[in-house]
Design an enzyme around this catalytic site. Sequence first.
Site, mmCIF file in Angstrom:
data_model
loop_
_atom_site.group_PDB
_atom_site.id
_atom_site.type_symbol
_atom_site.label_atom_id
_atom_site.label_comp_id
_atom_site.label_asym_id
_atom_site.label_seq_id
_atom_site.Cartn_x
_atom_site.Cartn_y
_atom_site.Cartn_z
ATOM 1 N N HIS A 1 2.326 14.607 12.759
ATOM 2 C CA HIS A 1 2.483 13.152 12.640
ATOM 3 C C HIS A 1 3.946 12.729 12.753
ATOM 4 O O HIS A 1 4.299 11.874 13.540
ATOM 5 C CB HIS A 1 1.889 12.648 11.322
ATOM 6 C CG HIS A 1 0.438 12.324 11.423
ATOM 7 N ND1 HIS A 1 -0.041 11.295 12.186
ATOM 8 C CD2 HIS A 1 -0.655 12.913 10.869
ATOM 9 C CE1 HIS A 1 -1.360 11.253 12.099
ATOM 10 N NE2 HIS A 1 -1.762 12.223 11.312
ATOM 11 N N ASP B 1 -9.884 11.374 10.124
ATOM 12 C CA ASP B 1 -8.902 10.487 10.754
ATOM 13 C C ASP B 1 -9.552 9.561 11.768
ATOM 14 O O ASP B 1 -9.141 8.411 11.944
ATOM 15 C CB ASP B 1 -7.846 11.310 11.500
ATOM 16 C CG ASP B 1 -6.766 11.810 10.578
ATOM 17 O OD1 ASP B 1 -6.793 11.441 9.392
ATOM 18 O OD2 ASP B 1 -5.903 12.577 11.047
ATOM 19 N N GLN C 1 -1.526 17.921 10.527
ATOM 20 C CA GLN C 1 -0.831 16.957 9.679
ATOM 21 C C GLN C 1 0.645 16.907 10.030
ATOM 22 O O GLN C 1 1.249 15.838 10.118
ATOM 23 C CB GLN C 1 -1.024 17.363 8.215
ATOM 24 C CG GLN C 1 -0.819 16.242 7.253
ATOM 25 C CD GLN C 1 -1.727 15.074 7.579
ATOM 26 O OE1 GLN C 1 -2.860 15.248 8.030
ATOM 27 N NE2 GLN C 1 -1.231 13.870 7.403
ATOM 28 N N GLU D 1 -2.662 13.059 -0.333
ATOM 29 C CA GLU D 1 -3.380 12.096 0.504
ATOM 30 C C GLU D 1 -4.664 12.718 1.063
ATOM 31 O O GLU D 1 -5.741 12.159 0.938
ATOM 32 C CB GLU D 1 -2.454 11.664 1.651
ATOM 33 C CG GLU D 1 -3.048 10.611 2.570
ATOM 34 C CD GLU D 1 -2.202 10.412 3.820
ATOM 35 O OE1 GLU D 1 -1.317 11.254 4.103
ATOM 36 O OE2 GLU D 1 -2.431 9.415 4.531
ATOM 37 N N HIS D 2 -4.510 13.890 1.718
ATOM 38 C CA HIS D 2 -5.670 14.628 2.222
ATOM 39 C C HIS D 2 -5.762 15.956 1.484
ATOM 40 O O HIS D 2 -4.741 16.609 1.262
ATOM 41 C CB HIS D 2 -5.519 14.957 3.712
ATOM 42 C CG HIS D 2 -5.278 13.781 4.593
ATOM 43 N ND1 HIS D 2 -4.012 13.386 4.973
ATOM 44 C CD2 HIS D 2 -6.135 12.894 5.170
ATOM 45 C CE1 HIS D 2 -4.099 12.316 5.757
ATOM 46 N NE2 HIS D 2 -5.371 11.984 5.885
ATOM 47 N N HIS E 1 -2.381 -25.699 -27.213
ATOM 48 C CA HIS E 1 -3.674 -25.091 -26.872
ATOM 49 C C HIS E 1 -4.716 -25.527 -27.900
ATOM 50 O O HIS E 1 -5.838 -25.912 -27.545
ATOM 51 C CB HIS E 1 -3.567 -23.561 -26.860
ATOM 52 C CG HIS E 1 -2.965 -22.993 -25.609
ATOM 53 N ND1 HIS E 1 -1.693 -23.299 -25.197
ATOM 54 C CD2 HIS E 1 -3.466 -22.132 -24.677
ATOM 55 C CE1 HIS E 1 -1.432 -22.632 -24.055
ATOM 56 N NE2 HIS E 1 -2.499 -21.934 -23.728
#
Lengths: 430, 430
Positions: free
Chosen positions: A262, A361, A259, A327-328, A420
């Site tokens: 990245h 991934d 991770q 996220e993960h 209305h």
Amino acid sequence: MGGRTLIQYIRNQNKSDVVKMLSRNVDDSNEASLVAKAIIEDVKARGDIAVNAYTKKFDGATIDDLQVSQSEIDEAMQVVSVDLKEALQEAANNIRKYHEQQGSNSYFINEKDYRLGQIVKPIANVGMYVPGGRAAYPSTVLMTAIPAKIAGVKELVMITPPKADGTIQPSLLVAAAFAGVDKIYKVGGAQGIAALTYGTETISKVAKIVGPGNSYVAAAKKIVSSVVGIDMVAGPSEIAIIADKEANPAFIAADLMSQAEHDEDAAAILLTDSEALAEAVKMELAKQVEQLSRKSIILEALSKNGAIVITNSIDEAIDITNELAPEHLEILTTNAVDVYGRIESAGAIFIGEYSPEPVGDYFAGPNHTLPTNGTAKFASPLSVTDFQKKTSLVYYSKEALEMRKDAIELIAEEEGLTAHANAISIRFKR
Amino acid sequence: MGGRTLIQYIRNQNKSDVVKMLSRNVDDSNEASLVAKAIIEDVKARGDIAVNAYTKKFDGATIDDLQVSQSEIDEAMQVVSVDLKEALQEAANNIRKYHEQQGSNSYFINEKDYRLGQIVKPIANVGMYVPGGRAAYPSTVLMTAIPAKIAGVKELVMITPPKADGTIQPSLLVAAAFAGVDKIYKVGGAQGIAALTYGTETISKVAKIVGPGNSYVAAAKKIVSSVVGIDMVAGPSEIAIIADKEANPAFIAADLMSQAEHDEDAAAILLTDSEALAEAVKMELAKQVEQLSRKSIILEALSKNGAIVITNSIDEAIDITNELAPEHLEILTTNAVDVYGRIESAGAIFIGEYSPEPVGDYFAGPNHTLPTNGTAKFASPLSVTDFQKKTSLVYYSKEALEMRKDAIELIAEEEGLTAHANAISIRFKR
């Protein structure tokens, strides 16, 4: 130098303090926003000329034909190795199989005197951004294009910045062909987002733009989001791992670094109730990082947003995780299934020793575009539904309206909306 | 004065020009954004004290207890007429019946050596904004709260600005009780959005905020949207009506004005191939408006954003409508079902003479929170799915990973992410 910690330890803190310590301030870059705004205005005014000028400026490429030709795609098919093509094809099949079960359905309610319905249709035309530059990600092409095509998007347009020689990484073109992308243009950055939003002589405008990009792309998407639909604006990537003393420290270290590689803002967090495991992971990090080509990015990310959180129990680790909404999330405990059942918020959960995050991934099937930075509390992985839109349908017969008109007028009057009420009553005036 | 046109005529224009003429520039108010930002910062810093100060300033009310008490709700139940309660209850039943068919489902893919899944859960806590002030809209309470509760939101918190005497319109409390709202707080504006986002001593923070509000509320929602989830930021309301020479001009005029009365920026557009109908509608507008209590708002809206578009054919009217992607669309033609089948983009479609738009606003069942200003090309009515979130699940056995490891590593290497490849390969090193 030398003095930098490999990874911080957090212990004896309560849940909210841990979450606060781990929260990243992902501020919108004001500079990126101003630059993006100027580029967007220029592309809106000058079209292709502006697009090509920015491509020259930022990518160093002179582009004659914005659109990738069929012969360029054919050539890419020749250039990419058989093994990689097979791997991408298998990944595409897995992604297709997983996403085919998604999507909303139309439905109708048919009663004697009225009909109601929800009509689901694909968004007619969608633009997808695929990063180029430092790294080309064919997996992103598959993960974005396949759900769009399952939804039934008729015109799926991919844009990606060219290399300085004006070409696109062949594996991106192969992935696009496998996924059924309709058109590919050589343009990136805010200029690409502007072209998709307003259209140019060459590029038709779309109704929605999806896909990750750098800070200028993110800023541009936010700016145009009142004109076109956009997917979430993704922040830096992150992983949390819940592990007990039985877990393998070498695997954990490898996963944290997968991770961290990245980018420098990526976050990698281990939550464990075992001091011994924590120590062993730290040693493995130090050892393995020496072998990795992206060592400097990994070390930067780990020292900035890496952490080993020592908890009193796995229960406490679960509580903190639910607050983080990562996220993960990898679960590496003896009772992994039990733990996973108690996770309230996460983008994707990976269970057990042989489900490292890269499986998701690239390959397993679920989408890799996931909610970051705690947004998993309310947001979801990219899915087929992101490429659909719904329309409601109402049909009342005269009898149906007559029977219910008093109730409708009563509510309209309570709301002070007398026109209305008039729209109902005028239909029954003689 | 006197010289103002009642409603503009558009004829002999091509599709894109018509769309351009009808497009409203709904600019974000910069002033609202600056004010909202300052209020948000203050509430974040000072909590309840700031909230109460702004309520005093903007609503003129001094609030002792921010939370509406059970006895206030009981009293509202006594005060609201039996007829209105029955009307709201029937509307609630219809809304529930329609929305119960919505929502995404969890699913699992179970193969011999791996498992994948999509887990759907409700968002744990949601804040809903309900406008107060000029008009109180119990229908908005029902339309927002019912889908949230069907999704399974555990803590559904409603906020609404109090009147100067510190009370809330009783029909709002009745609607909230019918819909199952968990807590109600007397606070509106940007201060209310800030309280829901960051929490105060009294109000707990939520994961997502939905519901319409004025320009300060809209600006505040946009500002906090990187911290919490928000629904769409709704623009001014709009209606388009496709009608042929057989349609009833009195009904059309009434329906156009039922939209126009919302506010001065509302849009009301008739598309017809009949000059005679156009003239008759214009006369009906002039006649009926005299009887309506919101005459001045209606006249302002019609002259600013009202239009009668004379087309060469109903086909052309359909084409223009698909470009407009209107929030509400009424189809008043002899072959209405045929026409509706060719509508690509609209928030809600109302078919035939006895399905005026207020039927949908209050009663029929579909949601009245709809995409405005052309966003129906990519956005959808508020639905149960807006209160759900998804998590992906990946479990690979050792055998599964071993069989696929080469393919995964190959893609990782193509993307230059060697630590990703390492996370796979380390598991099979001896």
